[in-house]
Design a protein around this motif. Sequence first.
Motif, PDB file in Angstrom:
ATOM      1  N   ILE A  59       0.873  -1.181   0.000  1.00 35.71           N
ATOM      2  CA  ILE A  59       0.000   0.000   0.000  1.00 35.71           C
ATOM      3  C   ILE A  59       0.905   1.223   0.000  1.00 35.71           C
ATOM      4  CG2 ILE A  59      -0.185   0.139   2.536  1.00 35.71           C
ATOM      5  CD1 ILE A  59      -3.191   0.924   2.040  1.00 35.71           C
ATOM      6  N   GLY A  60       0.399   2.338  -0.516  1.00 34.02           N
ATOM      7  CA  GLY A  60       1.218   3.543  -0.534  1.00 34.02           C
ATOM      8  C   GLY A  60       0.381   4.781  -0.268  1.00 34.02           C
ATOM      9  N   PHE A  61       1.080   5.855   0.119  1.00 29.45           N
ATOM     10  CA  PHE A  61       0.405   7.128   0.321  1.00 29.45           C
ATOM     11  C   PHE A  61       1.342   8.270   0.005  1.00 29.45           C
ATOM     12  CE2 PHE A  61       2.317   6.229   4.416  1.00 29.45           C
ATOM     13  CZ  PHE A  61       2.796   7.460   4.850  1.00 29.45           C
ATOM     14  N   GLY A  62       0.749   9.386  -0.435  1.00 25.87           N
ATOM     15  CA  GLY A  62       1.509  10.576  -0.768  1.00 25.87           C
ATOM     16  C   GLY A  62       1.762  11.420   0.464  1.00 25.87           C
ATOM     17  N   CYS A  63       2.903  12.098   0.451  1.00 25.36           N
ATOM     18  CA  CYS A  63       3.322  12.871   1.616  1.00 25.36           C
ATOM     19  C   CYS A  63       4.333  13.921   1.172  1.00 25.36           C
ATOM     20  CB  CYS A  63       3.969  11.905   2.613  1.00 25.36           C
ATOM     21  SG  CYS A  63       4.337  12.572   4.223  1.00 25.36           S
ATOM     22  N   SER A  64       4.503  14.943   1.963  1.00 22.53           N
ATOM     23  CA  SER A  64       5.549  15.935   1.720  1.00 22.53           C
ATOM     24  C   SER A  64       6.803  15.513   2.477  1.00 22.53           C
ATOM     25  CB  SER A  64       5.089  17.311   2.216  1.00 22.53           C
ATOM     26  OG  SER A  64       6.176  18.207   2.218  1.00 22.53           O
ATOM     27  N   ARG A  65       7.965  15.737   1.877  1.00 24.46           N
ATOM     28  CA  ARG A  65       9.218  15.388   2.555  1.00 24.46           C
ATOM     29  C   ARG A  65       9.462  16.270   3.772  1.00 24.46           C
ATOM     30  NH1 ARG A  65      11.047  14.665  -2.905  1.00 24.46           N
ATOM     31  NH2 ARG A  65      12.218  16.608  -2.873  1.00 24.46           N
ATOM     32  N   GLY A 141       9.014  19.335  -6.164  1.00 27.68           N
ATOM     33  CA  GLY A 141       8.204  20.110  -5.232  1.00 27.68           C
ATOM     34  C   GLY A 141       8.192  19.564  -3.814  1.00 27.68           C
ATOM     35  N   GLY A 142       9.124  18.686  -3.487  1.00 30.29           N
ATOM     36  CA  GLY A 142       9.203  18.154  -2.124  1.00 30.29           C
ATOM     37  C   GLY A 142       8.191  17.069  -1.819  1.00 30.29           C
ATOM     38  N   GLU A 143       7.574  16.496  -2.851  1.00 32.59           N
ATOM     39  CA  GLU A 143       6.583  15.445  -2.631  1.00 32.59           C
ATOM     40  C   GLU A 143       7.213  14.069  -2.751  1.00 32.59           C
ATOM     41  OE1 GLU A 143       2.365  16.561  -4.059  1.00 32.59           O
ATOM     42  OE2 GLU A 143       3.746  17.364  -5.569  1.00 32.59           O
ATOM     43  N   THR A 144       6.603  13.101  -2.093  1.00 28.62           N
ATOM     44  CA  THR A 144       7.068  11.721  -2.128  1.00 28.62           C
ATOM     45  C   THR A 144       5.872  10.782  -2.013  1.00 28.62           C
ATOM     46  OG1 THR A 144       8.649  10.163  -1.143  1.00 28.62           O
ATOM     47  CG2 THR A 144       7.429  11.564   0.377  1.00 28.62           C
ATOM     48  N   PHE A 145       6.062   9.560  -2.423  1.00 29.18           N
ATOM     49  CA  PHE A 145       5.049   8.523  -2.239  1.00 29.18           C
ATOM     50  C   PHE A 145       5.734   7.389  -1.498  1.00 29.18           C
ATOM     51  CE2 PHE A 145       1.551   5.662  -3.303  1.00 29.18           C
ATOM     52  CZ  PHE A 145       0.468   6.531  -3.295  1.00 29.18           C
ATOM     53  N   LEU A 146       5.200   7.026  -0.334  1.00 29.70           N
ATOM     54  CA  LEU A 146       5.786   5.988   0.497  1.00 29.70           C
ATOM     55  C   LEU A 146       5.034   4.680   0.281  1.00 29.70           C
ATOM     56  CD1 LEU A 146       6.112   8.053   3.794  1.00 29.70           C
ATOM     57  CD2 LEU A 146       7.887   7.598   2.110  1.00 29.70           C
ATOM     58  N   PHE A 147       5.763   3.621  -0.022  1.00 33.04           N
ATOM     59  CA  PHE A 147       5.175   2.302  -0.222  1.00 33.04           C
ATOM     60  C   PHE A 147       5.541   1.420   0.965  1.00 33.04           C
ATOM     61  CE2 PHE A 147       5.679   4.009  -4.474  1.00 33.04           C
ATOM     62  CZ  PHE A 147       4.473   3.693  -5.079  1.00 33.04           C
TER      63      PHE A 147
END
Length: 194
Positions: A59-65, A141-147
């Motif tokens: 599963i994954g979700f988007g987040c800011s670093r 833009g400092g965004e990431t997706f964590l799996f």
Amino acid sequence: MGCTDSVSPFCQLPTDKWQWHPSPLAGQIVYVTTRSDAGEVNLAPKSWVSMAAFHGPIIGFGCSRQHQTYTNATATGMFTINFPTAEQAGRAAQVADAPREFRLRASGLSLDGVRTSGVPHLRECPAYMECHLVKSVEFDGGETFLFGKIDVIAIHRELSSLPIEEAYARLAPAFFCEPGVIGELRPLTTTTIR
């Protein structure tokens, strides 16, 4: 922004998601709990969450670093995704705006124990997933997706024996549609699918 092309049956939206009205892509609101290296628990609402793979499962979700969620999850390799009801998700904006040490209080929820990940779940939410981080994909833009690999998935005991329509009604997920708009899952009826 209105449609200017009167020939096409479609109105083209800007590519900036904050300007999508109405948004055709709603995101389920979840609360992610993480723990810092020092043991402090952080709670953060997220709405960009999705299954990524059956095998794992992942599963994954988007987040800011810049978020504490990212800092904690990448430092410890663990996070828990909690699935609130629409009523519990109604406080997501207040939780996000609260100082980190007051977020749990702002949510009106409480922490429960852990099974494997070392990160507690929210007792009142009807379901949760304890995960360990397998990959972080960085974007501009400092965004990431964590799996994360799901190590434990649990639902409240009474939901597992209910008829499917009633079980989903009790899960009562909420979705972020656009700023200021939260939607709820509504069961299909024969009149809705005509």
